[in-house]
Design an enzyme around this catalytic site. Sequence first.
Site, PDB file in Angstrom:
ATOM      1  N   ASN A 124     -20.037 -32.477  26.160  1.00  0.00           N
ATOM      2  CA  ASN A 124     -18.684 -32.241  25.736  1.00  0.00           C
ATOM      3  C   ASN A 124     -18.377 -33.179  24.319  1.00  0.00           C
ATOM      4  O   ASN A 124     -17.833 -32.741  23.614  1.00  0.00           O
ATOM      5  CB  ASN A 124     -17.639 -32.279  26.881  1.00  0.00           C
TER       6      ASN A 124
ATOM      7  N   HIS B 154       8.114 -10.419 -11.388  1.00  0.00           N
ATOM      8  CA  HIS B 154       8.023  -8.825 -10.961  1.00  0.00           C
ATOM      9  C   HIS B 154       6.937  -8.133 -11.498  1.00  0.00           C
ATOM     10  O   HIS B 154       7.042  -6.611 -11.618  1.00  0.00           O
ATOM     11  CB  HIS B 154       9.393  -8.171 -11.100  1.00  0.00           C
TER      12      HIS B 154
ATOM     13  N   SER C 164     -20.604   2.445 -11.527  1.00  0.00           N
ATOM     14  CA  SER C 164     -20.058   3.512 -10.391  1.00  0.00           C
ATOM     15  C   SER C 164     -21.197   4.259 -10.240  1.00  0.00           C
ATOM     16  O   SER C 164     -22.126   4.492 -10.989  1.00  0.00           O
ATOM     17  CB  SER C 164     -18.946   4.292 -10.680  1.00  0.00           C
TER      18      SER C 164
ATOM     19  N   LYS D 234     -17.474   3.639 -15.586  1.00  0.00           N
ATOM     20  CA  LYS D 234     -16.871   2.559 -14.780  1.00  0.00           C
ATOM     21  C   LYS D 234     -17.639   0.999 -15.129  1.00  0.00           C
ATOM     22  O   LYS D 234     -18.744   0.933 -15.134  1.00  0.00           O
ATOM     23  CB  LYS D 234     -16.674   2.817 -13.401  1.00  0.00           C
TER      24      LYS D 234
ATOM     25  N   ASN E   7     -16.794  -2.006 -12.852  1.00  0.00           N
ATOM     26  CA  ASN E   7     -15.848  -2.551 -11.758  1.00  0.00           C
ATOM     27  C   ASN E   7     -15.904  -4.168 -11.508  1.00  0.00           C
ATOM     28  O   ASN E   7     -17.092  -4.782 -11.397  1.00  0.00           O
ATOM     29  CB  ASN E   7     -16.130  -1.845 -10.764  1.00  0.00           C
TER      30      ASN E   7
HETATM   31  N1  ARG Z   1     -22.349 -25.072  23.524  1.00  0.00           N
HETATM   32  C1  ARG Z   1     -21.162 -25.819  24.202  1.00  0.00           C
HETATM   33  C2  ARG Z   1     -19.954 -25.565  22.893  1.00  0.00           C
HETATM   34  O1  ARG Z   1     -20.273 -25.147  21.825  1.00  0.00           O
HETATM   35  C3  ARG Z   1     -21.486 -27.305  24.154  1.00  0.00           C
HETATM   36  C4  ARG Z   1     -20.516 -27.794  25.285  1.00  0.00           C
HETATM   37  C5  ARG Z   1     -21.137 -27.701  26.676  1.00  0.00           C
HETATM   38  N2  ARG Z   1     -20.337 -28.000  27.711  1.00  0.00           N
HETATM   39  C6  ARG Z   1     -20.195 -27.457  28.721  1.00  0.00           C
HETATM   40  N3  ARG Z   1     -19.462 -28.131  29.582  1.00  0.00           N
HETATM   41  N4  ARG Z   1     -20.630 -26.404  29.118  1.00  0.00           N
HETATM   42  O2  ARG Z   1     -18.894 -25.759  23.175  1.00  0.00           O
END
Ligand code: ARG
Length: 461
Positions: free
Chosen positions: A109, A155, A276, A282, A284
């Site tokens: 994470n 406009h 075209s 044309k 484009n």
């Molecule tokens: N591939 C995951 C993502 O892009 C990585 C993190 C995964 N974490 C987890 N707790 N499954 O978010």
Amino acid sequence: MPMWAGRFSKEIDSRVNDFNSSIKFDARMYRHDIKGSIAHATMLAECGIIDTADSKKIIDGLNGILNDLDSGALEFDPNAEDVHMFVEAELTKRIGDAGKRLHTARSRNDQVALDIRMYLRDEIVEIKSLVKELINTIVEIAENNLDTVMPGYTHLQRAQPVTFAHHLSAYANMLCRDYERLNDTYKRTDRMPLGSGALAGTTYPIDRQRVCDLLGFSEVCQNSLDGVSDRDFCIELANTISILMMHLSRFSEEIVMWCSWEFKFVELDDAYSTGSSIMPQKKNPDVTELIRGKTARVYGDLNTLLDMMKNLPLAYNKDMQEDKEAIFDAVDTVKLCISTFIPMLETMTVLKDNMRAAAAKGFINATDCADYLVKKGMPFRDAYKITGTLVARCISLDTTLEALPLEEYKKLSDKFSDDVYEAISLDTCVMQRKSQGGPAPESVSQQLLYVKNFLNEQDDK
Ligand code: ARG
């Protein structure tokens, strides 16, 4: 065998494995992932959390993986869950037990949060340099067109005369603000989340500031829950890119119009136009149309990110894996658009005579005619009314203000004399608009100088 095999009694269904896997799109972050791991391993050894010998093995192993991925000697395993798992598994395959120590005091994470931030820092730098190149191209074309008179519109009706340089300077100014927004976005991307752990930090005596310094971040994310669970920097970048694309799209829309037979203000080089399959005549402006179209796609990316985040409780949720394809697409698209747009502009022919001819029609000098009377002492509203009557008279006689005989002028006000023709000539109308920000060449030169100074002051991280 997945890493969590100990906890599970069945193998993952292959469909779930594919569904879950992000390696197809996160593999592109491998350099950042490896550099992040090297910094982490360095810090772990320095803090006495792992042996220096193990740390060295890890770092050498990671450098080997980096080289092999760069050279193509090592390929990504499409069955890996993500780039982080792939690198770690490959490391352990190569160096054995020491590899298993790398993930101490870390979670995917905080690892993924680190990798995206590092990846996007590099992308922002690249986008900035493309924007700079685009601004320089625009400034150069503007400098060659300081006295190219063209109609200014409101406009989409001819309104008052400007110059092509003045028009281009407007875009240069917009792009300078885009550049500023990229700088701002960089600042908030440039924060180091590693050490947040899965969500609640760690009991190991880690040194987050050391990792921050090793990876060149400006500061550490202050809260571990926030560090792993916000993607506001992705949203901010998608927003910055969306605004930039909106500017490119408006410019593109104008080029599409200017290429039409109805305008014929510019002609695109053959290398930047298409024909075209059925209509032989044309030519484009596909590049500009695609930029307009791709703007919608980038807005879609921004929306994906905003919507993906809005209901997520703290901290990490797997939904967040969806951030990557959206932000990568936005980044890829804007780079592709700018790098095609620049040479297209550079090779575009400006049809100065056609611009001038269009400016000579449409009573674009009517405001100047009213101003002429004001300068002779008449209140503006009276002058405005008289000029309106003169325009109506011209329309009924199928002529222009420049060609209308002096008697016609005099019938409406005795303030008119011969010098009115000079006052309403196209050149006077443009050259006298010397107010700051206006279209007179001296004023536009100042604007372009401002843009050039702005670019010179940027440090180009
Ligand atoms: N591939 C995951 C993502 O892009 C990585 C993190 C995964 N974490 C987890 N707790 N499954 O978010």
